[in-house]
Design a protein around this motif. Structure first.
Motif, PDB file in Angstrom:
ATOM      1  N   SER A 159      28.362  -1.555  13.720  1.00  0.00           N
ATOM      2  CA  SER A 159      27.863  -1.567  11.986  1.00  0.00           C
ATOM      3  C   SER A 159      29.059  -1.902  10.701  1.00  0.00           C
ATOM      4  O   SER A 159      29.725  -2.869  10.888  1.00  0.00           O
ATOM      5  CB  SER A 159      28.360   0.348  11.797  1.00  0.00           C
ATOM      6  N   GLY A 166      28.709  -1.012   7.854  1.00  0.00           N
ATOM      7  CA  GLY A 166      29.243   0.113   6.429  1.00  0.00           C
ATOM      8  C   GLY A 166      28.648   1.631   6.986  1.00  0.00           C
ATOM      9  O   GLY A 166      28.780   2.341   7.163  1.00  0.00           O
ATOM     10  N   THR A 167      27.154   1.683   6.856  1.00  0.00           N
ATOM     11  CA  THR A 167      26.151   2.774   7.028  1.00  0.00           C
ATOM     12  C   THR A 167      26.138   3.175   8.626  1.00  0.00           C
ATOM     13  O   THR A 167      25.474   2.360   9.099  1.00  0.00           O
ATOM     14  CB  THR A 167      25.013   3.162   5.924  1.00  0.00           C
ATOM     15  N   LYS A 218      24.148  10.810   7.775  1.00  0.00           N
ATOM     16  CA  LYS A 218      24.488   9.774   7.436  1.00  0.00           C
ATOM     17  C   LYS A 218      25.618   9.380   6.532  1.00  0.00           C
ATOM     18  O   LYS A 218      26.037  10.658   6.009  1.00  0.00           O
ATOM     19  CB  LYS A 218      23.285   9.176   6.695  1.00  0.00           C
ATOM     20  N   ASP A 235      28.901   7.028   4.822  1.00  0.00           N
ATOM     21  CA  ASP A 235      28.717   5.556   4.466  1.00  0.00           C
ATOM     22  C   ASP A 235      30.157   4.951   4.602  1.00  0.00           C
ATOM     23  O   ASP A 235      31.195   5.937   3.957  1.00  0.00           O
ATOM     24  CB  ASP A 235      28.158   5.480   3.284  1.00  0.00           C
ATOM     25  N   SER A 268      31.224   2.123   4.405  1.00  0.00           N
ATOM     26  CA  SER A 268      31.017   0.494   3.574  1.00  0.00           C
ATOM     27  C   SER A 268      32.920   0.460   2.791  1.00  0.00           C
ATOM     28  O   SER A 268      32.814  -1.139   2.299  1.00  0.00           O
ATOM     29  CB  SER A 268      29.483   0.159   2.800  1.00  0.00           C
TER      30      SER A 268
END
Length: 109
Positions: free
Chosen positions: A37, A39-40, A80, A82, A84
């Motif tokens: 990934s 980030g998210t 979800k 995050d 990042s």
């Protein structure tokens, strides 16, 4: 006094074990997408029982860098997350309930 012959009979019974039975119809599983990934991530947890769920994200040294606890009444949840602001590298996502634990590897690029 001792006699020159000794007899002893022992009965041993073995129970056949074919694994640990599942506690429900759906198998407990954790899915991380996308992985690797940037980030998210979308974390999908299936096969849950009603109760508390703890999600921990750890770096390679085992340090918990993010932890979230929530209560569910559903057998499947999606979150979800995050990441990042996290440094690139390998992390471990650990999902725990009262009776189940699953750890998956996550790569951040």
């Amino acid at each position: 006094q001792c006699t020159p012959q000794a007899t002893s009979i022992r009965h041993i019974t073995f129970d056949v074990c074919n694994g640990i039975p599942e506690t429900g119809n759906e198998i407990f599983s954790v899915s991380i997408r996308p992985n690797p990934s940037f980030g998210t991530i979308n974390l999908v947890i299936s096969g849950l029982k009603s109760g508390e769920v703890r999600v921990s994200i750890m770096d390679l040294s085992g340090k918990i860098v993010l932890q979230e606890t929530f209560t569910t009444t559903s057998n499947k949840v999606s979150r979800k997350i995050d990441l990042s602001t996290f440094q690139r590298g390998v992390y471990f996502v650990k999902v725990e309930t009262d009776i189940q634990v699953r750890t998956e590897k996550l790569i951040l690029e």
